[in-house]
Design an enzyme around this catalytic site. Structure first.
Site, short mmCIF file in Angstrom:
data_model
loop_
_atom_site.label_atom_id
_atom_site.label_comp_id
_atom_site.label_asym_id
_atom_site.label_seq_id
_atom_site.Cartn_x
_atom_site.Cartn_y
_atom_site.Cartn_z
N ASN A 13 -0.98 -113.70 -34.15
CA ASN A 13 -0.39 -113.31 -35.42
C ASN A 13 1.13 -113.35 -35.27
O ASN A 13 1.69 -112.68 -34.41
CB ASN A 13 -0.87 -111.89 -35.80
CG ASN A 13 -0.38 -111.49 -37.18
OD1 ASN A 13 0.81 -111.41 -37.43
ND2 ASN A 13 -1.32 -111.26 -38.08
N SER A 16 -3.49 -114.69 -40.31
CA SER A 16 -2.63 -114.00 -41.26
C SER A 16 -3.44 -112.82 -41.79
O SER A 16 -4.55 -112.99 -42.29
CB SER A 16 -2.20 -114.94 -42.38
OG SER A 16 -1.17 -114.34 -43.14
N GLU A 17 -2.89 -111.61 -41.67
CA GLU A 17 -3.68 -110.41 -41.90
C GLU A 17 -4.12 -110.23 -43.35
O GLU A 17 -5.01 -109.42 -43.63
CB GLU A 17 -2.92 -109.17 -41.41
CG GLU A 17 -1.61 -108.90 -42.13
CD GLU A 17 -0.40 -109.50 -41.44
OE1 GLU A 17 -0.55 -110.55 -40.77
OE2 GLU A 17 0.70 -108.93 -41.57
N ASN A 18 -3.51 -110.98 -44.26
CA ASN A 18 -3.97 -110.88 -45.65
C ASN A 18 -5.28 -111.63 -45.88
O ASN A 18 -5.79 -111.60 -47.01
CB ASN A 18 -2.88 -111.37 -46.62
CG ASN A 18 -2.39 -112.77 -46.31
OD1 ASN A 18 -2.20 -113.11 -45.15
ND2 ASN A 18 -2.20 -113.58 -47.32
N GLY A 19 -5.81 -112.26 -44.82
CA GLY A 19 -7.17 -112.76 -44.96
C GLY A 19 -7.39 -114.22 -44.62
O GLY A 19 -8.11 -114.93 -45.32
#
Lengths: 218, 238, 238, 218
Positions: free
Chosen positions: A23, A46-49
């Site tokens: 990340n 990417s932590e938003n999905g």
């Protein structure tokens, strides 16, 4: 004679390993994607999905439904998968991400990290930073060594923390340090930027550190 | 008992009242329920507590409700893109509770799944843990966080059907699937309304049970916060 | 660094040792990783702690490991279909920890998502809550349950690719998606191996990050525990 | 002259409402699906990961990948969605299921319910029963009034509980009772099976109950 932003990104890219899930934060960390060694397979989360973040789109091919955690337009890859933010952070919290590379305002000798707020200024919120430093297996900080002439590597952070004893490595424009996350606090200088002297980096660092240059070179 | 409403305002009929708690999907301006937010503006309700990762930007998304002075409190992880937010916050008109983004997503999931509290490493040793229980499990410290629910939850999906089944598109999925589970009443706006049976049973992201009302909003205007592109002549260089 | 292995035994190479904890997806005999279970039998490891909703039936699924005396402890919600289980349990050879099915699923999800403990209403006032913390939230009582992880997690999927992306089929999904997240090493057997890019990005149930090893097991034999049918002449009556 | 199993299922079906999401247990509860009133839309959930459970398949069309929580072959409907067990129980625990109809071995006057184990016999496990009674909004029990001549409606359960104060209604072959889940324990008889007398049901019930027959009829 310190490292340029590109050189810092390049140095950070040396922390990548084949098969890693990574990340990348905003700024210099984003540039690390440009220095993934040929033949090495690294998958960006990417932590938003999204797992499998591709490069920026060609002009005119931006998709409003396809952005990274920095809210920048990006592209998908053939192996990409999409999921919810809850699942995205489940990956992070659950220790499934091998490495995160992110910027910071301060790092302490014991690995404490502060990068989300400056008291007195408008508070914007921590976003996903606290989750990343707490959950990702290995945390590499890439930052300028000083901010307006003030050292950012300190005995103790003066800004509100993002995480306690979370940094594993700090790469600045002047050099590279490793940080012990467990046991006694221990910061070790393992590399100097080209043309930077031990005296210079010592003068600009407000945290005690050990000199590990010889060991690193050996 | 049809779940399908013919417009965003109709879909909110009799749901809204002052001082209620609402929740909205979306990340930045991506996958936000714009039409439903616009309909809330029209209801004129005030004193809202809004649970959403961000608060839109000036004049777009939840920024619209902020502008209209309808929000009393935000529970978010990041609100940096909104000048009006800063003004209202500094003047004391607006209350803010920050939750780390992953913790916020998990709190919403927990609320929807009947879990009143859980432990996480995130925020231990920071101001996020202040006033909360911190406990050790297997030698590591964790902070207890509470589940979140809302009176009304709003989501934006790509496709939906009359049963309330939803499919999201790419990263517009983000918070929407968990938000859909956490409303006493969940209202969905969808870009495409499918016939029952058209959505493949194995590919439904939000099962219809979570959606009480659904409205078709074709061709919504979508905003991009950070347009980043590469030049065509650089193809292959990245 | 390929994740693809050419056989179930190869996919487990160097992973198995005595007294380790493993986890397996499946519900009853539906969606169970049969080939991988068979490969574990061949390794001869013993003293296993096995986390799985059920324990197969005599001679099928995890029943195979039970038969071979390889299981020391089961963490399950229901083991009623297995005569050998009763024998080994009553003779003291086998330890059992029962977890309510929803609690078990959530404990596995929590383990995979870095949550060491959570609270649930399920089991309050029953023997399930004995010895566990019970706490009130908003006037209701909840029991604290712990997350679960395993040294090796085994799942069965319908389709997969070399990246480890998985898609499950119908109710064969069941515990598999959460089990996939909760192994230090997760091994997947798939009925169909797809080319990278063939699986639609929006439809992947388990993102590849969770899967370390994958093996193609075409045309597996699938067992049904309770065949129930209706007669054709009754069509429309149901 | 008590109700048959079919009549009990029929009586239970009267608890359905249009738009309800319902989880049906094994046995008589499963038969309730045959008595959904025409024109009423009821969606059946199966906690192993399915919303929109269809009828049993035609002979020869069984699909091993398509079973209900009783492990029986079933079919899907056009509106069916599949999901994980974690999500299936999230629906249950989160209070999204309107009604569950299930069997039981004992029910106490205060709504305590015991249906998963008999000490001394081999323990099979509770499966999803504890989650259902704890999480579903309304719990309707359908059971024989007696087991081998012993009453099953008791002042207190003698078997290990599945849940505390969880039953809302009990339908037996002799009649129908409502149960108060909050406040003082209160069991109320609201209907008698055809030909069953108040004396008979009183004699066969080991729990004190109020007679609400008049109110129910009114």
């Amino acid at each position: 004679m310190a490292w340029t932003r590109e050189q810092m990104a390049q140095r950070a890219a040396r922390e990548l390993r084949d098969g890693f899930y990574v990340n990348l934060g905003i700024g210099i960390p984003t540039m690390v994607a440009n220095y993934i060694p040929g033949g090495m397979s690294v998958c960006l989360q990417s932590e938003n999905g999204m797992l499998g973040v591709g490069p920026f789109p060609y002009e005119g091919e931006e998709d409003a439904d396809l952005i990274n955690a920095g809210k920048q337009t990006i592209t998908a890859l053939p192996m990409t998968s999409f999921f919810s933010s809850a699942d995205g952070f489940g990956m992070i919290r659950g220790g499934h991400i091998d490495l995160t590379i992110l910027g910071s305002m301060q790092v302490a000798r014991n690995g404490d990290l502060a990068n989300w707020t400056i008291p007195g200024k408008m508070i914007k919120g921590m976003g996903g930073a606290m989750d990343l430093v707490a959950g990702v297996k290995r945390v590499v900080v890439v930052m300028e060594h000083e901010a307006k002439g003030e050292p950012k590597l300190l005995e103790q952070c003066t800004l509100p923390l993002t995480g306690q004893r979370v940094a594993d490595m700090v790469i600045t424009d002047l050099g590279v340090f490793t940080v012990a996350r467990k046991g006694e606090a221990k910061l070790t200088l393992i590399a100097l930027a080209d043309g930077v002297t031990l005296d210079e980096i010592t003068a600009k660092t407000a945290a005690k550190f050990e000199n590990g240059l010889d060991r690193a070179a050996a | 008992m049809s779940k399908v409403y013919s417009g965003a305002s109709l879909a909110l009929a009799e749901l809204m009242r002052d001082d209620m708690t609402i929740m909205a999907g979306g990340f930045g301006l991506c996958g936000i329920p714009s039409a439903l937010i616009g309909a809330i503006k029209l209801t004129g309700v005030t004193g809202l507590t809004v649970i959403s990762n961000n608060c839109g930007v000036d004049g777009i998304g939840l920024g619209v409700l902020l502008e209209a002075g309808q929000i009393r409190k935000m529970i978010s992880s990041y609100v940096g893109e909104n000048k009006l937010f800063a003004e209202q916050y500094l003047s004391g008109k607006l209350e803010v509770e920050f939750s780390p983004q992953g913790t916020l997503a998990e709190r919403i999931r927990a609320g929807g799944a009947g879990i009143p509290a859980f432990f996480t490493k995130t925020g231990v040793g920071t101001i996020v843990a202040e006033g909360k229980e911190v406990r050790e499990f297997d030698g590591e410290s964790y902070v207890m966080e509470r589940g979140l629910t809302a009176d009304v939850a709003l989501v934006h999906a790509w496709k939906g059907d009359a049963e309330g089944n939803l499919i999201y598109r790419k990263t517009a999925r983000n918070f929407n699937p968990v938000v859909a589970t956490a409303g006493k009443v969940t209202v969905a706006e969808v870009e495409h309304m499918a016939e029952i049976g058209e959505l493949e049973s194995d590919q439904i992201h939000t099962p219809g049970i979570f959606v009480s009302r659904i409205v078709h909003v074709p061709n919504p205007v979508k905003h991009i916060e950070q347009v980043r592109t590469r030049k065509r002549e650089l193809a292959g260089a990245n």
